[in-house]
Design an enzyme around this catalytic site. Structure first.
Site, PDB file in Angstrom:
ATOM      1  N   LYS A  10     -52.170   7.052  24.916  1.00  0.00           N
ATOM      2  CA  LYS A  10     -51.118   6.237  24.293  1.00  0.00           C
ATOM      3  C   LYS A  10     -50.244   5.640  25.381  1.00  0.00           C
ATOM      4  O   LYS A  10     -49.431   6.323  25.988  1.00  0.00           O
ATOM      5  CB  LYS A  10     -50.288   7.114  23.356  1.00  0.00           C
ATOM      6  CG  LYS A  10     -49.292   6.329  22.532  1.00  0.00           C
ATOM      7  CD  LYS A  10     -48.646   7.244  21.492  1.00  0.00           C
ATOM      8  CE  LYS A  10     -47.810   6.442  20.498  1.00  0.00           C
ATOM      9  NZ  LYS A  10     -46.768   5.660  21.144  1.00  0.00           N
TER      10      LYS A  10
ATOM     11  N   CYS B 259      -5.909   6.803  14.164  1.00  0.00           N
ATOM     12  CA  CYS B 259      -4.722   6.502  13.356  1.00  0.00           C
ATOM     13  C   CYS B 259      -3.957   7.749  12.938  1.00  0.00           C
ATOM     14  O   CYS B 259      -2.893   7.643  12.332  1.00  0.00           O
ATOM     15  CB  CYS B 259      -5.119   5.692  12.117  1.00  0.00           C
ATOM     16  SG  CYS B 259      -6.095   6.617  10.921  1.00  0.00           S
TER      17      CYS B 259
ATOM     18  N   ASP C  48     -47.413   3.475  27.188  1.00  0.00           N
ATOM     19  CA  ASP C  48     -46.030   3.142  26.915  1.00  0.00           C
ATOM     20  C   ASP C  48     -45.823   1.665  27.232  1.00  0.00           C
ATOM     21  O   ASP C  48     -45.465   1.306  28.341  1.00  0.00           O
ATOM     22  CB  ASP C  48     -45.143   4.015  27.796  1.00  0.00           C
ATOM     23  CG  ASP C  48     -43.808   4.263  27.142  1.00  0.00           C
ATOM     24  OD1 ASP C  48     -43.638   3.838  25.991  1.00  0.00           O
ATOM     25  OD2 ASP C  48     -42.946   4.869  27.786  1.00  0.00           O
TER      26      ASP C  48
ATOM     27  N   CYS D 200      -6.434   2.229   9.326  1.00  0.00           N
ATOM     28  CA  CYS D 200      -6.993   2.767  10.567  1.00  0.00           C
ATOM     29  C   CYS D 200      -7.509   1.632  11.461  1.00  0.00           C
ATOM     30  O   CYS D 200      -8.416   0.899  11.080  1.00  0.00           O
ATOM     31  CB  CYS D 200      -8.124   3.738  10.259  1.00  0.00           C
ATOM     32  SG  CYS D 200      -8.897   4.391  11.752  1.00  0.00           S
TER      33      CYS D 200
ATOM     34  N   CYS E 139     -12.237   9.866   8.313  1.00  0.00           N
ATOM     35  CA  CYS E 139     -10.832   9.476   8.390  1.00  0.00           C
ATOM     36  C   CYS E 139     -10.433   8.901   7.043  1.00  0.00           C
ATOM     37  O   CYS E 139     -11.148   8.081   6.472  1.00  0.00           O
ATOM     38  CB  CYS E 139     -10.678   8.424   9.489  1.00  0.00           C
ATOM     39  SG  CYS E 139      -9.182   7.441   9.355  1.00  0.00           S
TER      40      CYS E 139
ATOM     41  N   GLU F 237     -57.448   8.129  22.309  1.00  0.00           N
ATOM     42  CA  GLU F 237     -57.054   7.003  23.158  1.00  0.00           C
ATOM     43  C   GLU F 237     -55.725   7.311  23.821  1.00  0.00           C
ATOM     44  O   GLU F 237     -54.765   7.645  23.136  1.00  0.00           O
ATOM     45  CB  GLU F 237     -56.871   5.736  22.300  1.00  0.00           C
ATOM     46  CG  GLU F 237     -58.087   5.335  21.520  1.00  0.00           C
ATOM     47  CD  GLU F 237     -57.778   4.263  20.458  1.00  0.00           C
ATOM     48  OE1 GLU F 237     -56.601   4.082  20.092  1.00  0.00           O
ATOM     49  OE2 GLU F 237     -58.726   3.615  20.011  1.00  0.00           O
TER      50      GLU F 237
ATOM     51  N   CYS G  64      -7.724  11.839  12.401  1.00  0.00           N
ATOM     52  CA  CYS G  64      -8.403  10.721  13.033  1.00  0.00           C
ATOM     53  C   CYS G  64      -7.766  10.430  14.386  1.00  0.00           C
ATOM     54  O   CYS G  64      -6.551  10.265  14.466  1.00  0.00           O
ATOM     55  CB  CYS G  64      -8.303   9.496  12.128  1.00  0.00           C
ATOM     56  SG  CYS G  64      -8.868   7.971  12.926  1.00  0.00           S
TER      57      CYS G  64
ATOM     58  N   LYS H 182     -48.131  13.860  21.316  1.00  0.00           N
ATOM     59  CA  LYS H 182     -47.284  13.496  22.439  1.00  0.00           C
ATOM     60  C   LYS H 182     -47.226  14.606  23.473  1.00  0.00           C
ATOM     61  O   LYS H 182     -47.264  15.790  23.132  1.00  0.00           O
ATOM     62  CB  LYS H 182     -45.851  13.227  21.936  1.00  0.00           C
ATOM     63  CG  LYS H 182     -45.728  12.063  20.982  1.00  0.00           C
ATOM     64  CD  LYS H 182     -45.672  10.762  21.726  1.00  0.00           C
ATOM     65  CE  LYS H 182     -45.320   9.607  20.816  1.00  0.00           C
ATOM     66  NZ  LYS H 182     -43.917   9.599  20.409  1.00  0.00           N
TER      67      LYS H 182
ATOM     68  N   TYR I 191     -57.029  -2.002  20.905  1.00  0.00           N
ATOM     69  CA  TYR I 191     -57.413  -0.714  20.338  1.00  0.00           C
ATOM     70  C   TYR I 191     -57.377  -0.638  18.814  1.00  0.00           C
ATOM     71  O   TYR I 191     -57.679   0.404  18.244  1.00  0.00           O
ATOM     72  CB  TYR I 191     -56.559   0.419  20.898  1.00  0.00           C
ATOM     73  CG  TYR I 191     -55.075   0.220  20.739  1.00  0.00           C
ATOM     74  CD1 TYR I 191     -54.484   0.270  19.495  1.00  0.00           C
ATOM     75  CD2 TYR I 191     -54.263  -0.010  21.845  1.00  0.00           C
ATOM     76  CE1 TYR I 191     -53.133   0.086  19.342  1.00  0.00           C
ATOM     77  CE2 TYR I 191     -52.901  -0.190  21.706  1.00  0.00           C
ATOM     78  CZ  TYR I 191     -52.345  -0.143  20.448  1.00  0.00           C
ATOM     79  OH  TYR I 191     -51.006  -0.343  20.307  1.00  0.00           O
TER      80      TYR I 191
END
Length: 694
Positions: free
Chosen positions: A128, A422, A130, A443, A437, A126, A419, A325, A237
DNA sequence: TCCCCTCGAGTTCA
DNA sequence: CTCGAGGGGA
């Protein structure tokens, strides 16, 4: 129909008769158009019929029929969509991308069924589409519910919207089971999508990025009248719950769907071998561009439903179906910079800033690079030309670097060890992928992310407190910690005076916050954002401890290594050493305890499920556990029983009220029988102890 | 100790 | 949606 009298002159009887005739006529035309793809009349004639029907209904609202072509029930827009639990879960599908993957899928099927390596397999292929998967419930042949897929278990109830789709019959034609769930795809054709966008543009409204979004946007309208005005198509389906068997093969099932009045994709085909499936894949790939709608692959299902039942599921995916796919759409673009984001837990995540590029209908300008290893593995450098892909899903990925196009001066990316927000050291714990961090409470980036999480869906769910607002308020010192949110009411005027704000928006925000002052314990615990404590674990903790006060006391006591509270925590099913440590650490931090108490003073934290009460059936009872419990540890069972006010002992006596029998229960089970003490199975115990309620 | 399953965290774009 | 990691059963 030209000689039909003006609506104003109709008698009620004549109107009723004409509405009945129109319902039949329009249903027939819909079937011709949507099912057979063979319109019997021009659009203008069809529209005139619909208009006439609407006009009569408008004048005689009492005569609107249950099967009215206008089925725009609930003309009043609903406040939101209710949740609807699917009777059978809606499936997800495994993916394959190549001949070899597909062959492997077939081999797995044969192995599972114990077939010979060269045994023949029959499929239905079948295309597919979208679009959006939806589930329709028919009771005694009448459509009663329609819902989006949601997470597969629970979706949104969009019944009123789905009723406006001409391709979805309100009644099944012919004999049907008393109860059946029918699944399919709502989608928009490419032509209808272009027309809609042209109209949106004329009206100065936002354009849809692609047919899928247009279909989703059209269906998920709170006002079903808007959905009715959009051209949505539907192919059926699949099957969910059914009160009786309806077919022996999937191909037969599709035929029945057609007989009931559904449109079934005419390209769907029975394939008698693996080789035919491969040919079908090639055929569909070639046909793809010429189709009226978007497809992203083909779904192959084992045709024999008895085999499907035998194959069953592996996790969430059925073993009897696979989505093959087409190769994902790709595009090339330049990587302009690598930005480092700091998450709520301190994780530094690199994000590629791309020169915007259109990939499969969506303009992509950013893509996550996940972590530092990923950058090194693909040797991604600033200035590189990269291949971007939007795989089956939505999230863009960088697939590869085109080395030939690398600028000569491009330097390898050096991942920061501090980080960016800080300046604290950012370190990698051995064995972990993320660099984090260490700034913790100091921070600002983490603080903002924690606040965003606090306000987010699933937690406090405060409308209007999104990333942007939180960041602004934080920066200006309006809120520093979660408790400040509940003190914002005092600053309403100040907020109203802010750039981009007004009195109305400020008032709405304050109201949204006030509406969340009462909160269930589980959501509260989740909102705290303790690492490794997500929605599920928070629920588990809430159910276990029952109330905020009890939890707080237990967690304080659990600070002591080897304490009873600590071992109780470790014995909760689903709480292992890692989570326990996070919880203990959270409480060890004085500022966290202060925030908790501050919040407790501002909020009403609701106790969790009624299990900490004396009204439990086992309160005050004497219970003995024996044998191996399969769904919880003995320690957890004991803790729970005690939380419910029961006493747990080790030996069975006449005073014992219940003996809970686990697997291989031995002498105690016998003694219980001798003494005539009531016994419980593990399942009965779970019910009694309230484990199985939400 | 290993494997399977579930949960948590992080991400993009409309 | 995907990946990584924790938790629990074998």
């Amino acid at each position: 129909m030209s000689e039909r009298p003006p609506v104003e002159t109709l008698t009620a009887a004549a109107a009723a008769a004409e509405l009945a005739a129109l319902a039949v006529e329009i249903a027939r035309l819909d079937a011709a158009y949507y099912q057979d793809d063979a319109p019997e009349v021009t659009d203008a004639v069809y529209d005139a019929l619909r208009a006439r029907n609407s006009a009569i209904e408008a004048r005689f609202p009492d005569l609107v029929r249950a099967d009215s072509p206008n089925r725009r029930l609930g003309a009043v827009p609903a406040a939101g969509f209710a949740k609807r639990r699917h009777l059978q879960p809606m499936l997800s599908l495994g993916n394959v991308f190549s001949d070899a993957d597909f062959a492997e899928f077939c081999a797995r099927v044969r192995r599972f069924l114990g077939l010979a390596e060269d045994a023949g397999l029959e499929f239905v292929g079948e295309p597919k589409i979208d679009g959006l998967s939806i589930s329709l419930t028919y009771e005694n042949g009448t459509l009663t519910h329609g819902a989006t897929r949601g997470d597969g278990i629970e979706g949104e109830d969009v019944t009123a919207n789905l009723r406006t789709l001409a391709a979805i019959p309100a009644r099944l034609a012919g004999a049907a089971p008393a109860l059946i769930e029918i699944r399919g795809e709502v989608f928009m054709t490419k032509a209808d999508f272009l027309a809609l966008n042209a109209e949106q543009e004329r009206a100065g409204r936002k354009l849809f990025a692609n047919p899928r979004n247009a279909a989703a946007g059209s269906l998920r309208q709170l006002d079903a009248n808007i959905t009715a005005g959009r051209k949505l198509s539907f192919f059926a389906y699949a099957m969910g719950e059914a009160s009786e068997p309806v077919a022996e093969t999937h191909a037969d099932y599709l035929a029945r769907l057609g007989a009931w009045g559904f449109a079934v994709n005419p390209l769907s085909r029975r394939l008698k071998s693996e080789a035919e499936a491969r040919d079908f894949q090639a055929e569909m790939a070639a046909l793809r561009a010429a189709l009226a709608y978007d497809i992203d692959g083909v779904v192959y299902k084992i045709d024999d439903l008895a085999w499907q039942r035998r194959l069953g599921f592996a996790g969430r995916d059925p073993r009897w179906a696979i989505a093959w796919k087409f190769p994902a759409e790709r595009a090339e673009t330049r990587l302009e910079a690598i930005r480092i984001q700091v998450g709520r837990t301190g994780a530094l995540t690199p994000v590629a800033v791309l020169q915007p590029v259109n990939v499969g209908g969506v303009l992509v300008s950013r893509a996550s690079l996940h972590n530092e290893d990923e950058i090194a593995r693909k040797d991604i450098r600033v200035g590189d030309t990269v291949v971007v892909e939007r795989a089956g899903d939505v999230i863009p990925q960088i697939v590869a670097v085109i080395m030939a196009k690398r600028p000569r001066d491009a330097a390898a990316f050096v991942f920061p060890d501090r980080c960016p927000a800080c300046g604290s050291h950012a370190v990698r714990v051995a064995g972990e992928v993320a660099r984090r961090c260490t700034g913790g409470l100091i921070c600002p980036a983490q603080a903002v992310e924690r606040l965003v999480h606090f306000c987010a869906r699933g937690a406090f769910d405060i409308e209007g407190m999104g990333e942007k607002t939180v960041a602004e308020f934080y920066e200006d010192g309006l809120i520093r910690g979660p408790a400040d949110i509940f003190r914002l009411a005092a600053h309403e005027a100040e907020i109203a005076a802010r750039e981009g704000w007004g009195e109305v928006s400020a008032r709405k925000l304050i109201a949204a916050i006030a509406a969340r002052r009462r909160i269930p314990l589980a959501r509260f615990l989740f909102a705290l954002g303790i690492r490794r404590v997500g929605e599920t674990t928070a629920k588990l903790l809430a159910r276990h401890y029952g109330s905020f006060g009890h939890w707080r006391a237990e967690m304080t006591a659990a600070q002591v290594v080897g304490s009873e509270a600590r071992s109780t925590l470790g014995n909760i099913l689903g709480i292992g050493p890692a989570i326990a440590e996070e919880l203990v650490d959270f409480f060890a931090e004085e500022r966290n305890r202060a925030v908790l108490d501050d919040l407790a003073g501002l909020l009403e934290i609701e106790d969790a499920a009624p299990m900490g009460g004396g009204d439990s059936a086992i309160a005050g009872k004497l219970i003995v556990f024996t044998g191996t419990l399969t769904t919880m540890t003995r320690a957890e069972a004991k803790t729970r029983a005690e939380a419910l006010g029961a006493k747990v002992t080790d030996s069975v006596s006449r005073r014992t009220d219940y003996v809970v029998l686990g697997l291989d229960a031995g002498s105690k089970a016998r003694r219980a029988a001798e003494l005539g003490v009531a016994t419980l199975s593990e399942a009965e115990w779970r019910t009694l102890a309230g484990f199985d309620q939400e």
